[in-house]
Scaffold this motif. Structure first.
Motif, PDB file in Angstrom:
ATOM      1  N   ARG A   7      30.963   4.954 -53.417  1.00 25.48           N
ATOM      2  CA  ARG A   7      32.207   5.707 -53.566  1.00 25.48           C
ATOM      3  C   ARG A   7      32.446   6.501 -52.293  1.00 25.48           C
ATOM      4  NH1 ARG A   7      30.789  10.928 -53.943  1.00 25.48           N
ATOM      5  NH2 ARG A   7      28.791  11.463 -54.879  1.00 25.48           N
ATOM      6  N   ARG A   8      33.683   6.917 -52.121  1.00 25.93           N
ATOM      7  CA  ARG A   8      33.993   7.799 -50.997  1.00 25.93           C
ATOM      8  C   ARG A   8      33.352   9.155 -51.258  1.00 25.93           C
ATOM      9  NH1 ARG A   8      37.296   6.530 -47.217  1.00 25.93           N
ATOM     10  NH2 ARG A   8      37.938   8.670 -46.854  1.00 25.93           N
ATOM     11  N   THR A  34      37.315  16.903 -45.735  1.00 27.53           N
ATOM     12  CA  THR A  34      36.544  15.757 -46.211  1.00 27.53           C
ATOM     13  C   THR A  34      35.620  15.241 -45.117  1.00 27.53           C
ATOM     14  OG1 THR A  34      38.243  14.182 -45.517  1.00 27.53           O
ATOM     15  CG2 THR A  34      38.393  15.015 -47.770  1.00 27.53           C
ATOM     16  N   ASP A  36      34.295  11.549 -43.500  1.00 26.24           N
ATOM     17  CA  ASP A  36      34.612  10.123 -43.448  1.00 26.24           C
ATOM     18  C   ASP A  36      33.315   9.372 -43.725  1.00 26.24           C
ATOM     19  OD1 ASP A  36      36.013   7.787 -43.135  1.00 26.24           O
ATOM     20  OD2 ASP A  36      35.762   7.740 -40.967  1.00 26.24           O
ATOM     21  N   ILE A  38      30.839   7.045 -46.914  1.00 19.77           N
ATOM     22  CA  ILE A  38      30.661   6.350 -48.185  1.00 19.77           C
ATOM     23  C   ILE A  38      29.317   6.788 -48.744  1.00 19.77           C
ATOM     24  CG2 ILE A  38      30.373   4.109 -49.308  1.00 19.77           C
ATOM     25  CD1 ILE A  38      33.204   4.533 -48.283  1.00 19.77           C
TER      26      ILE A  38
END
Length: 85
Positions: A7-8, A34, A36, A38
């Motif tokens: 998931r991100r 956020t 960047d 995974i």
């Protein structure tokens, strides 16, 4: 064998307006912080002997064929075959 999900990454920070009575209002997306990235989470790590591995393979193949017959998915080899016809 490990089974995992990806998931991100969750935001580091999310900013919302707050009303005069303390209720959380709309998020200010432009202020979201956020990464960047995974995130990969191992759901299960499996160790099995050969007969169990073969049994798992056969069970998965049967389920895939059932879905294929129901029109849910196509088997990768069948896609190649269909293109060659």
């Amino acid at each position: 064998m490990a089974v995992y999900s990806e998931r991100r990454a969750l935001p580091k920070q999310v900013v919302h307006d707050v009303s005069a009575d303390g209720q959380i209002l709309e998020e200010k997306r432009e202020k979201r912080t956020t990464r960047d990235a995974i995130v990969r989470e191992v759901e299960i790590d499996m160790v099995m002997d050969l007969p169990t591995a073969i049994s798992l393979r056969d069970w998965l193949e049967a389920k895939i064929l059932e879905l294929n017959k129901a029109g849910v998915v196509m088997i990768a080899d069948q896609k190649k075959t269909d293109k060659n016809d």
